[in-house]
Design an enzyme around this catalytic site. Structure first.
Site, PDB file in Angstrom:
ATOM      1  N   ASN A 214     -29.916  63.373  34.817  1.00 26.96           N
ATOM      2  CA  ASN A 214     -29.213  64.755  35.242  1.00 26.96           C
ATOM      3  C   ASN A 214     -29.787  65.101  36.463  1.00 26.96           C
ATOM      4  OD1 ASN A 214     -31.810  65.815  34.657  1.00 26.96           O
ATOM      5  ND2 ASN A 214     -31.293  65.914  32.461  1.00 26.96           N
ATOM      6  N   GLU A 217     -33.925  65.496  36.399  1.00 22.82           N
ATOM      7  CA  GLU A 217     -34.516  64.077  36.325  1.00 22.82           C
ATOM      8  C   GLU A 217     -34.450  63.556  37.881  1.00 22.82           C
ATOM      9  OE1 GLU A 217     -33.466  63.361  31.617  1.00 22.82           O
ATOM     10  OE2 GLU A 217     -32.098  62.498  33.241  1.00 22.82           O
ATOM     11  N   ASP A 286     -27.147  61.474  25.834  1.00 25.98           N
ATOM     12  CA  ASP A 286     -27.399  60.268  25.181  1.00 25.98           C
ATOM     13  C   ASP A 286     -26.116  59.696  25.037  1.00 25.98           C
ATOM     14  OD1 ASP A 286     -30.362  60.542  24.727  1.00 25.98           O
ATOM     15  OD2 ASP A 286     -29.693  62.017  23.175  1.00 25.98           O
TER      16      ASP A 286
END
Length: 347
Positions: A214, A217, A286
């Site tokens: 993302n 990150e 996820d």
């Protein structure tokens, strides 16, 4: 760019191919708890609201949510990870058994407490429950490379896997001492695609097939801000792609959608699928990596895989709690998407 958009039939065929794909999943396993209730009154003991408890839901979370999503998509996850010798670990393994997920690669670590993320959601009798607090507990020391079952469990299962997914939630399975041995154990078994979703260790990997960071990150891996600056986003994506020596990078950007970067092509932007009335973003990343991984491992091009992952992300954030997406839901989204022809844009 729109001319290269796969047809609806082509995407439906890609969804069909996901079934039965075996993949090795090295994951930080977490138990998610959701406590739902209604606001009753103000306490006489302190200026706080009293919650009348209604129900509790316990679901696979963290890397376990990636495993759960793979199973919901009819993939075959071969899981390597650890839980503690505790009740949350018992419950998480039970959830996996109930879903037909193989658990022989998961070991019980007496020095480790199974991570639990407990969320309290409250509202009135006629309103939507909102999260008011989260309580995290569990964790422990980093998993040692020598003296733990980590590498042995990877080697035992990789021959059956079409590729590898690493889901790193910073609970000690992936760390500076384990990345090189892990990737070497994988590559010694033969060349297989490696896909990574890492909370804080993405910069340690090299020679990836793909990663799905993302925005936060990606900024952490690069050590510089990106924000909503389009030029900074493109520079950052290209830089991170080269630094990781990856074939593809899917950078998820919340309400701004996703941007796909490829080694051998220009970037592509994918606007958010669905509405902006998001119910819950818990675990959406996820779902994205699970759909992207299964699509790639079953023969889809990165662009097709990113489009399907974008659909999945839009579907799952409309659900409460740590949710999953099915292949039927993906097919329905592809069939009914009114904005299908505008789904892919120049990055």
């Amino acid at each position: 760019m729109t001319a290269s958009l796969p047809s609806r039939d082509h995407l439906s065929q890609a969804i069909d191919r996901m079934a039965g794909v075996p993949l090795l999943v090295v994951a930080d396993l977490v138990l998610d708890e959701f406590e739902y209730g209604e606001i009753g009154r103000v306490s006489r003991e302190a200026p706080v609201l009293i919650l009348n408890h209604r129900t509790t839901e316990r679901l696979p979370g963290g890397g376990a949510n990636a495993v759960n999503n793979l199973r919901a998509l009819d993939g075959v996850p071969l899981v390597v990870g650890r839980v503690g010798q505790d009740e949350p670990g018992d419950h998480l393994l039970s959830l996996f058994r109930d879903r037909g997920i193989e658990i022989s690669g998961i070991w019980r670590d007496p020095s480790f407490r199974t991570p639990v993320k407990r969320r309290i959601l409250a509202g009135s009798a006629h309103s939507v429950r909102q999260q008011i607090v989260r309580i995290d507990r569990g964790g422990g020391p980093a998993a040692p490379v020598a003296g733990s079952p980590l590498l042995a469990n990877v080697r035992e299962r990789i021959a059956r896997a079409r590729g590898v997914l690493i889901s790193d939630y910073d609970f000690g399975l992936v760390h500076p001492g384990s990345v090189a041995p892990l990737t070497e154990a994988m590559r010694s078994a033969g060349t297989r695609p490696l896909l990574v979703d890492s909370r804080s260790h993405l910069g340690l990997f090299r020679g990836l097939t793909a990663a799905t960071p993302n925005l936060h990150e990606a900024e952490a891996a690069l050590g510089e801000p990106i924000g909503d600056d389009h030029d900074a986003l493109r520079r950052a994506g290209d830089h991170l792609l080269r630094r990781l020596d990856a074939e593809a990078l899917v950078l998820t950007r919340g309400s701004f959608g996703m941007t796909l970067f490829e080694k051998n092509g220009p970037p592509s932007a994918l606007p958010v699928y669905g509405t902006d009335e998001v119910a819950d973003v818990t675990g959406a990343g996820d779902t994205v990596i699970s759909v992207f991984a299964l699509a790639v491992l079953s023969g889809s091009a990165y662009r097709e895989a990113a489009i399907l992952a974008n659909y999945a992300g839009g579907i799952v954030v409309m659900k409460r709690g740590t949710a999953t997406v099915t292949r039927d839901e993906l097919r329905q989204a592809v069939r009914t998407d009114a904005a299908f022809e505008r789904r892919l844009q120049p990055g």
